[in-house]
Design an enzyme around this catalytic site. Sequence first.
Site, short mmCIF file in Angstrom:
data_model
loop_
_atom_site.label_atom_id
_atom_site.label_comp_id
_atom_site.label_asym_id
_atom_site.label_seq_id
_atom_site.Cartn_x
_atom_site.Cartn_y
_atom_site.Cartn_z
N ILE A 1 -11.64 -7.81 0.55
CA ILE A 1 -12.97 -8.29 0.15
C ILE A 1 -12.95 -9.05 -1.17
O ILE A 1 -13.83 -9.87 -1.41
CB ILE A 1 -13.99 -7.14 0.08
CG1 ILE A 1 -13.52 -6.06 -0.89
CG2 ILE A 1 -14.28 -6.58 1.44
CD1 ILE A 1 -14.59 -5.06 -1.21
N ASN B 1 0.80 -1.21 0.00
CA ASN B 1 0.00 0.00 0.00
C ASN B 1 0.84 1.27 0.00
O ASN B 1 0.35 2.35 -0.34
CB ASN B 1 -0.94 0.00 1.21
CG ASN B 1 -2.34 -0.41 0.82
OD1 ASN B 1 -3.05 0.34 0.15
ND2 ASN B 1 -2.73 -1.60 1.21
N MET C 1 3.07 2.00 -1.95
CA MET C 1 3.20 2.43 -3.33
C MET C 1 2.07 3.36 -3.72
O MET C 1 2.21 4.20 -4.61
CB MET C 1 3.21 1.24 -4.29
CG MET C 1 4.28 0.20 -4.01
SD MET C 1 5.93 0.88 -4.08
CE MET C 1 6.06 1.23 -5.83
N LYS C 2 0.94 3.19 -3.07
CA LYS C 2 -0.21 4.03 -3.41
C LYS C 2 -0.40 5.14 -2.39
O LYS C 2 -1.50 5.67 -2.25
CB LYS C 2 -1.47 3.16 -3.46
CG LYS C 2 -1.38 2.03 -4.48
CD LYS C 2 -2.48 1.02 -4.24
CE LYS C 2 -2.13 -0.31 -4.87
NZ LYS C 2 -2.79 -1.43 -4.18
N CYS D 1 -7.46 -1.01 8.65
CA CYS D 1 -7.00 -1.81 7.51
C CYS D 1 -6.55 -0.79 6.48
O CYS D 1 -5.71 0.04 6.77
CB CYS D 1 -8.09 -2.74 7.02
SG CYS D 1 -9.70 -2.00 6.79
N SER D 2 -7.12 -0.80 5.28
CA SER D 2 -6.76 0.25 4.34
C SER D 2 -7.66 1.46 4.53
O SER D 2 -7.22 2.53 4.90
CB SER D 2 -6.85 -0.28 2.91
OG SER D 2 -5.90 -1.31 2.72
#
Lengths: 756, 614
Positions: free
Chosen positions: B359, B333, B335-336, B420-421
């Site tokens: 998901i 993540n 990277m984003k 989480c994200s």
Amino acid sequence: MLSSLGSGGGKTAKPSFVSYVTPEEIKSEKEPYKKENQPDLLPGEVVFCSACPVLKYSQDDMSQRGVFGTLLCTNFRVSFVSDEVQVEETCKLFKNKLYGENDIPLACVDNIYGGYEDKKKLITGGLLKNKYPSKIIVHCKDLRVFQFSLTYSKEEDAKKIFQGIVHHCLEPKSLRCVYAFSYCENTTSPEMQRKERTMLFDCLEDWTQDMKRTKGNCRLVTENSSFELSQKLPQFFIVPLNVTDEDLVKFQGNGLPMWCWSHHSGCALFKTASLPLSQEDNVPQTYMEKMLTAVAHNHLYSVKTEDLSDTLPTIQDIQLSYNKFKQFFLIDNTTEFWMSDMKWFSSLENCGWLDMIRQCLLKAVEVVECLEKENTNVLIMEESGSDLCCVISSLVQLMLDPHYRTLLGFQSLVQKEWVAGGHAFLDRSNQLHLKEKVESQSPVFLLFLECVWQLHQQHGPAFQFSETYLTVLSDSVHVPVFATFLFNNDSHRANVLRAESPSSQRGPLNCPSVWDWSVQFDCRAQDLFTNPLYAQKTKQDRSQRKSHRPKHQRQLSLPSSAFKTPTKKGFFKDEADSLKKILGVKRISRWMLSPSSDFPPMSSIKEFYETWQAKPLDYHGMLLPCLDGPSIRVWMQRYLRWIHDVQILGGGPVAVLSKVSELLAEVQELRSELDRHARTVTSNHRGAIRTRAKTAPENLARSSVRLSSSFPFVTSRNWSFKPAIPTSMLQSLMMSEVAGDLASREDDGSEPETVV
Amino acid sequence: MEKSGSIDSLGSKQSSSRQPSVDSLSSTSTSRSDRSSHAAKPPLAVFSDNVSTSTEFSPELRGRTKAVVKVLRDANKEEPQLLPKEHVQDMAKDVTYICPYIGALRGTLTVTNYRLFFKCTDREPVFVLDLPLGVVSRVEKIGGASSRGEVSYGLVCKDIRNLRFAHKQMEDSLRKSIFEVLMKFAFPVSNGLPIFAFEYGQVYPENGWKVYDAQAEYKRQGLPNESWRITKVNDHYELCDTYPSTLVVPVNISDEELKRVAAFRAKGRIPVLSWIHPESQATVTRCSQPMVGVNGKRSKDDEKYLQAIMDANAQSHKLFIFDARPSVNAAANKMKGGGYESEDAYQNAELVFLDIHNIHVMRESLRKLKEVVYPNIEESHWLSNLESTHWLEHIKLILAGALRIADKVESGKTSVVVHCSDGWDRTAQLTSLAMLMLDGHYRTIRGFQVLLEKEWLSFGHRFQLFPAAFEFNEYFLVTTLDHLYSCLFGTFLCNSEQQRVKEEVPKKTVSLWAYINSQLEEFTNPLYVNYSNHVLFPVVSMRHLELWVGYYIRWNPRMRPQEPVHQRYKELLAKRAELQKRVEELQREVTNRSASSERAGSPTRSITPVQTFV
């Protein structure tokens, strides 16, 4: 004062068998008792050897912690007596009178491992001169695991106890050395009450009564009551009416159809040991033909035969599968447990144990269908006639006859089919460790109990006995005190008991029956054997059932003449074929008299089940098991009860059952109060009402609010309340299998999945 | 509990048709076979008396009005009992439903603006399929016209079923097929139609939208207190448009600082309090990932904020950050622009990855599960098939994660931050599960509704471990899941509080809780014991995890669920009540008699014989 030896104050230990502390350190830290303790010995029990101090590792965490005490080996058990005043782990109420939580009856020892430094080695008997392990690991047949460290006691003692345990637990011995005989000589077992008793099927009356109850119309054979006819045949048994005296002894009972149970339609279930097949002459074929005719004559000239060895696993298969299966529960340490959790489902499937259970249940349903729907006589056979025949015939009777789902009925069933039926309990358990009997060892009876458990968990209210009862029964097989499980058949039992009797005047030795539960448990503990969910039969049910009985509806009633000329149909005709082949062809899916009309068995069974299932469930009628994948389950109570990490504190089925029994007790209290009222009112005694209610018996469930799921076998008292957190996560394992790009994709941040 | 009369009347009507047969299984709420006489599919029948007017039929039925009228007069009505504002849109005779368990069934198919209704009266018992259109996730036309001139359609459903229908090709090619009508109403939004929940106007004794009141829930938890305050900074959803308006944050962090923290957290989802331990003051806070990026950006405000969360709990000088993701994904993540908290930047904080997948992985797993359980189960490979779906492994991981959170809070008295994200899927699962373990209030029916409203929903299996610890029963969970897709109630519409306010969901729709709370008995676990102060620690071993048969395999008639225990328990409860009553009566009688016998000494009246068994 638990001796905590762990370095670093109780941190989770590495999975190793090395103690962090040397004996010298221990002695300097604290002086262990040098006094040897003895357990309370049972009548006729003798101590062979002992060692002290021995460290018993605590079960709940496999750190190097434990309790010091004395390890002994007697003629009954391996016993560990703690130096500490122990908080009994098994709740007081459910204490077994014969052995405690730290005792292992010799026959209950399954495998012994030696811990040598960091290696674990299976001990296979034979004297290990001078070499003894620092640690003994005992796996028990009731799935307990014990670990003892021998490093603290004198070398001589350690060697002696190790060799003693190995000798008495693993090496061949004679039957007379089994503790049961010393026990019986030194106790007078009370006569079991005659009223409301378990039928032992060791007397004429029991057989007569059972046949009368099922309205069977067969011949009760009494000529073998002193084994005059054959040592292989039971004392009493029932055969079809047309079997002659001559037939009884012809092949030592092989091929002789033994009556098991009669269906209300008149057809009946028979079992037999297959005839030896290699005989050249025609005699066995003619004999078999005659026997089949006799069975067919029992009801409407129809019979189906089923050779169980064609479709069911052999006893060796059963043994192999169970050996794999039990390993999942004999857990030495937590790490091992959580490792095995990862591939749990596929390992379970691969060992095949659940599938064997399913196959047995399916076979029983097939037989039930023949009896119930087709009203055909059924003859099941296998080589011994007393292994899978016993499994299937007992299951059929449990499914069809609610009487056997009561506690006494079930015990009578085991007596009838297994004990009198000549199941070779001694050979199957091989508790004498005879080399020549290794091949015949197989947990056939356990397989049967497993099947019963499946029925029980699917249709709980149909059974008067509880799951705990089944678990205790499965344990009792390995308590070498009961005559029930000690012999191979009727004549074996009679001969040994006569021979072992101390004096001929006193008559044969009187070993207790396992059904005399007071030998093991007091009556309050026995309360846990009854199922609080049992739907007792009401009077209404009974009357309904009577009217509901179907009449004979068998369509196929061939004239007897047609049957008497079987040659026309080619039945038993082709002499080139061995009998085995002929019998093999006649599978249950086949009409004996019309071999052309096989019906597709599986779809028929499915339909049979679905038709039954579509009707409202009557717990006092026929019961069929659901055999679909999720319905066949692992007997959690039996297999998981000792594993700390899977105990659900305040949960599990126990939570439900204790609530129900609590309520049941209240209802009963109220009832007796009403009774008292009734008396009070009639006799005009006043008062005495309120005060009585308070003295109601203290309810087990109420006394302990949060039971663990392994109740009553283990109480949660000494276990920590800390949750068990899996030590190995499966992430790495899963990553390799799951499509990689899915796992690495971002959650739909900007475009969440919506329902709308 | 007050019940509307119409529901009762429906219940009795249904009981006659709800014999244990396959059809009852396949009707809407369907999960239970033995609740024969109760209104198992309640809202459907409420307006049963209004059905018999043909005025409600759409003009499309013109050609067949005659037949319809005739049918209506018939006692065996072929169309469903309609809900308020529900209208029949189309009806077709001679439709074949290919039932995976029974085989082909020929009957009448009705489509309304809410449901699909299929009835086959040729067989005994009558077969009925009653499905809210919201459950349909996809309609597929299977192949062309067959030799018999039939076209076949497959309906892929969100409740794991696949339904297959076939019917004659329309002779009049201009006329729309019933399945095209169905398509239109199954996906109302893309067809410019309102969602049925906005039309359905059933009035229940209770207003379900009042079940959750953020202020009241925080008050129950003792908030605000000296360490935590309720902020109005998100009143107009300006700080974070996916957060609710009421947020609880540490006292010593100002609203200005909150805004700066929001800039550092993905989608502005700052750490906010979900739950506080009543004794230790250890807290569960949730948020999204920090925007660390490849360069390892830091935010002084965010660091201060987490320190404040830790300081609010005097019992521990540590803070646990639970990142729900597998560490590989968390790292990816970066990277984003996302990532995770470095332990250098966050002093005294310990970061733990819980290895829960996203998901997409879950959805794939559920798809595989569907293959394994529907329509039939392969007997001998059931276990390895189940294992290969990984479904229970995911559940184990989620439960294990929640267990670790609960353990840290309860046993470790340490505050935890969960993310989480984005912090709205896995985080919600973890926090709501941990709260179920920690707080008995959430195990009551109303408490659970609050929890769902607050943290959103999750799965069902875990409850089997503790049969007496939850006030609600399995049926409650199945009903909740069914109405997640049914579009009958407004509860699960939209994605955030902001959207719901904008769409006026509470004003225009009915809440599922209104329906459920109006007949609580149906959803109550009779075995429930209120151990509200007990923490539940589930066992997260595969040995104990089972597939939720009552939900996933409920369509299979062979796997009929049974609830003998609950029933037996209810019987016993009734018995006890009856006996108690009789004891009281007798006591009264004794008292009266003693009074009267002193006067006249009348002879004893005979007593009703006491029953001897249950």
